[in-house]
Design a protein around this motif. Structure first.
Motif, short mmCIF file in Angstrom:
data_model
loop_
_atom_site.label_atom_id
_atom_site.label_comp_id
_atom_site.label_asym_id
_atom_site.label_seq_id
_atom_site.Cartn_x
_atom_site.Cartn_y
_atom_site.Cartn_z
N ASP A 125 -3.46 8.01 -87.28
CA ASP A 125 -3.47 9.27 -86.54
C ASP A 125 -3.85 9.05 -85.07
O ASP A 125 -3.29 9.69 -84.17
N GLY A 126 -4.80 8.14 -84.83
CA GLY A 126 -5.18 7.84 -83.45
C GLY A 126 -4.05 7.17 -82.68
O GLY A 126 -3.79 7.51 -81.52
N ALA A 127 -3.37 6.23 -83.34
CA ALA A 127 -2.26 5.53 -82.68
C ALA A 127 -1.11 6.49 -82.37
O ALA A 127 -0.52 6.47 -81.28
N LYS A 128 -0.78 7.36 -83.33
CA LYS A 128 0.31 8.31 -83.10
C LYS A 128 -0.01 9.27 -81.96
O LYS A 128 0.86 9.60 -81.15
N ALA A 129 -1.27 9.69 -81.88
CA ALA A 129 -1.67 10.57 -80.78
C ALA A 129 -1.48 9.88 -79.44
O ALA A 129 -1.04 10.49 -78.46
N THR B 50 -18.38 12.14 -75.07
CA THR B 50 -17.39 12.75 -74.19
C THR B 50 -17.78 12.71 -72.72
O THR B 50 -17.02 13.20 -71.86
N ASP B 51 -18.93 12.14 -72.40
CA ASP B 51 -19.24 11.89 -71.00
C ASP B 51 -18.38 10.76 -70.43
O ASP B 51 -18.24 10.63 -69.22
N ASP C 20 -9.10 14.90 -76.02
CA ASP C 20 -8.15 15.91 -75.58
C ASP C 20 -6.81 15.75 -76.31
O ASP C 20 -6.20 16.75 -76.71
N ALA C 21 -6.38 14.52 -76.48
CA ALA C 21 -5.09 14.27 -77.13
C ALA C 21 -5.14 14.51 -78.63
O ALA C 21 -4.09 14.70 -79.27
N THR C 22 -6.32 14.51 -79.22
CA THR C 22 -6.46 14.68 -80.67
C THR C 22 -7.13 16.00 -81.04
O THR C 22 -7.59 16.18 -82.17
N LYS C 23 -7.17 16.94 -80.09
CA LYS C 23 -7.89 18.19 -80.36
C LYS C 23 -7.23 19.00 -81.47
O LYS C 23 -7.87 19.89 -82.06
N GLY C 24 -5.99 18.70 -81.80
CA GLY C 24 -5.31 19.40 -82.87
C GLY C 24 -5.68 18.91 -84.26
O GLY C 24 -5.34 19.55 -85.27
N LEU C 25 -6.37 17.77 -84.35
CA LEU C 25 -6.76 17.24 -85.65
C LEU C 25 -7.96 18.02 -86.20
O LEU C 25 -8.83 18.44 -85.45
N THR D 223 -10.40 16.90 -88.08
CA THR D 223 -11.63 16.12 -87.99
C THR D 223 -11.42 14.97 -87.02
O THR D 223 -10.28 14.66 -86.64
N HIS D 224 -12.52 14.34 -86.60
CA HIS D 224 -12.44 13.17 -85.73
C HIS D 224 -13.24 12.03 -86.36
O HIS D 224 -14.15 12.26 -87.15
N SER D 225 -12.86 10.82 -85.99
CA SER D 225 -13.53 9.66 -86.57
C SER D 225 -13.43 8.47 -85.64
O SER D 225 -12.58 8.42 -84.74
N GLN D 226 -14.29 7.50 -85.90
CA GLN D 226 -14.27 6.27 -85.12
C GLN D 226 -13.00 5.48 -85.38
O GLN D 226 -12.48 4.81 -84.48
N TRP D 227 -12.48 5.53 -86.59
CA TRP D 227 -11.24 4.83 -86.89
C TRP D 227 -10.06 5.44 -86.12
O TRP D 227 -9.15 4.73 -85.72
N GLN D 228 -10.07 6.75 -85.88
CA GLN D 228 -9.02 7.34 -85.05
C GLN D 228 -9.09 6.77 -83.64
O GLN D 228 -8.06 6.41 -83.05
N LEU D 229 -10.29 6.69 -83.09
CA LEU D 229 -10.45 6.14 -81.75
C LEU D 229 -9.97 4.68 -81.70
O LEU D 229 -9.32 4.27 -80.73
N GLU D 230 -10.25 3.91 -82.74
CA GLU D 230 -9.81 2.51 -82.75
C GLU D 230 -8.29 2.40 -82.90
O GLU D 230 -7.67 1.47 -82.37
N GLY D 231 -7.67 3.35 -83.62
CA GLY D 231 -6.20 3.38 -83.67
C GLY D 231 -5.60 3.70 -82.31
O GLY D 231 -4.58 3.13 -81.90
N TRP D 232 -6.24 4.62 -81.60
CA TRP D 232 -5.84 4.95 -80.22
C TRP D 232 -5.93 3.70 -79.34
O TRP D 232 -5.01 3.40 -78.56
N ALA D 233 -7.02 2.95 -79.48
CA ALA D 233 -7.20 1.72 -78.70
C ALA D 233 -6.14 0.68 -79.05
O ALA D 233 -5.65 -0.05 -78.18
N ALA D 234 -5.76 0.59 -80.32
CA ALA D 234 -4.73 -0.35 -80.74
C ALA D 234 -3.39 -0.02 -80.10
O ALA D 234 -2.66 -0.92 -79.64
N ALA D 235 -3.05 1.27 -80.05
CA ALA D 235 -1.80 1.69 -79.41
C ALA D 235 -1.83 1.40 -77.92
O ALA D 235 -0.82 1.00 -77.32
#
Length: 432
Positions: A73-77, A317-318, A327-332, A334-346
């Motif tokens: 989900d993080g990577a797709k976002a 968020t600071d 901001d890009a995942t505000k539609g999800l 829930t949020h998680s650290q794994w989502q952030l790491e998927g975002w970083a992978a992308a």
């Protein structure tokens, strides 16, 4: 092993979630398979043509839905936002998803489809319960970028680049002659920064759970802790008895080798018997926004939850990079650290692809960028990541970690700068 923060036992707790389920890395390929050098890679596409990438996720698996979907989900976002801004040099990223069902057979099917039919340039944010297709990915020289090291694949095969890096030879055998090594930085942190001296380790009377608990106990003892072990029955766990004993023993910390549901029940029991600890320590896979629901019956224990990892707190968020992710995942929901790491992978794949502007975005070019990666941070979201192939495992290593604690009404609150929370710690060997 991981780079600035090597593959430590404390991050392997995801294996406990799987309990009796094993992971497979695929059969070993002959050394000759790694000796050729086809620099042609995937043919460069015409200007404006989509750049295909694959995401393999155990979206449905024996351990339950949504357990492994965070990185996807993080990577797709990230790719959605990237495409909305024009893609990579005018070319959109075309995401091909595949759910392997949490099985080795399904994983091989996904890998075959993505590589042979969809002709993906790379895999991104792989999160597979049984990464049986890893050897096929490596043999095809397809870079696998920013995957979650649930098993040993990212410390076994070349062309696979886990989100935390690796120091292992990656020649077809896990780690060094079948052994992986991890540091004791988590235990050092709670001893030095929080004054903890006695730690309890709670596990099931089940092989995978008990094995992980022994690894945690080994690391704690190496750091000089008094260790209290509590084992409960897997079928009929008596968490109240375990909680009462760890209270009697004066435990400062509680580590566990149990699943998320078991953790919630343990926390409830700790509240019921009045067990107060400095920290109930969890890992990056449980670093989520669902804490209030998961631990609704344990307010005291809930507010003693701490998480450790190697990426910047998704609630921080600071930080500008975290704000963009949120901001890009505000539609999800829930949020998680794994989502952030998927975002970083992308983001990592995108940086690699942009480096290929001259010769075209090919598998070979992207792989070359990844192979040269040194101290990559994904705009500050990751503790600096490196890939090396050390002939021998280091005996000690300076490792850094990200630490956060839960606070009702505030969420996960970062504890210091992850790039400054660093320790020189011993590296302990274990078999994956």
């Amino acid at each position: 092993m991981r780079p600035a923060r090597p593959h430590r036992a404390a991050e392997a707790a995801v294996a406990v979630l799987l309990l009796a389920l094993g992971t497979a890395c695929g059969s070993r390929l002959p050394e000759s398979d790694f000796e050729h050098d086809d620099r042609t890679g995937t043919p460069a596409r015409s200007s404006g043509a989509p750049i295909p990438v694959g995401i393999v996720t155990s979206a449905t698996s024996p351990v339950g839905g949504n357990t492994f979907t965070g990185p996807r989900d993080g990577a797709k976002a990230y790719f959605d936002r990237l495409n909305a801004r024009g893609g990579i040099d005018g070319r959109p990223v075309e995401v091909h998803e595949c759910d392997d069902g949490g099985s080795g057979v399904g994983d091989n099917t996904c890998v075959r489809k993505l590589i042979d039919e969809d002709k993906v340039v790379a895999l991104v944010a792989t999160t597979a319960l049984d990464y049986a297709g890893a050897s096929r990915v490596s043999d095809a020289r397809v870079p696998d970028i920013g995957g979650q090291p649930i098993g040993a694949a990212y410390d076994t095969w070349p062309h696979l680049y886990g989100i935390y890096g690796s120091l292992a030879p990656r020649n077809g055998t896990p780690g060094w002659d079948g052994k992986l090594y991890g540091g004791t930085e988590v235990y050092r942190y709670f001893k030095r920064e929080q004054g903890a001296r006695t730690a309890a380790v709670v596990s099931y009377n089940q092989a995978s759970s008990a094995a992980y608990a022994r690894l945690v106990e080994q690391g704690l003892k190496a750091e000089g802790y008094k260790v209290v072990t509590e084992q409960v029955d897997f079928a009929l766990p008596n968490f109240r008895a375990a909680a009462a004993d760890l209270k009697e023993q004066g435990a400062d910390l509680v580590f566990d080798a149990i699943d998320t549901h078991g953790n919630a029940q343990l926390c409830k029991a700790m509240d019921e018997v009045g067990a107060k600890v400095i920290a109930k320590v969890t890992n990056v896979q449980n670093w989520t926004s669902t804490v209030p629901e998961d631990y609704k019956d344990a307010p005291r224990c809930r507010n003693a939850l701490w998480a450790t990892g190697s990426s910047r707190n998704f609630d921080d968020t600071d930080n500008a990079a975290v704000r963009e992710f949120r901001d890009a995942t505000k539609g999800l929901k829930t949020h998680s650290q794994w989502q952030l790491e998927g975002w970083a992978a992308a983001m990592w794949f995108t940086d690699a692809a942009r480096s290929c502007a001259g010769e075209g975005v090919t598998r070979a070019c992207v792989d070359g960028y990844m192979n040269r990666s040194e101290n990559y941070t994904a705009d500050g979201l990751l503790v600096p990541v490196v890939f090396q192939r050390l002939p021998e495992p280091p005996k000690t290593r300076r490792t850094c970690l990200s630490v956060a604690r839960w606070r009702d009404g505030r969420g996960w609150v970062s504890q210091g700068d992850m790039n400054a929370t660093c320790f020189d710690v011993p590296q302990l060997g274990y078999e994956p």
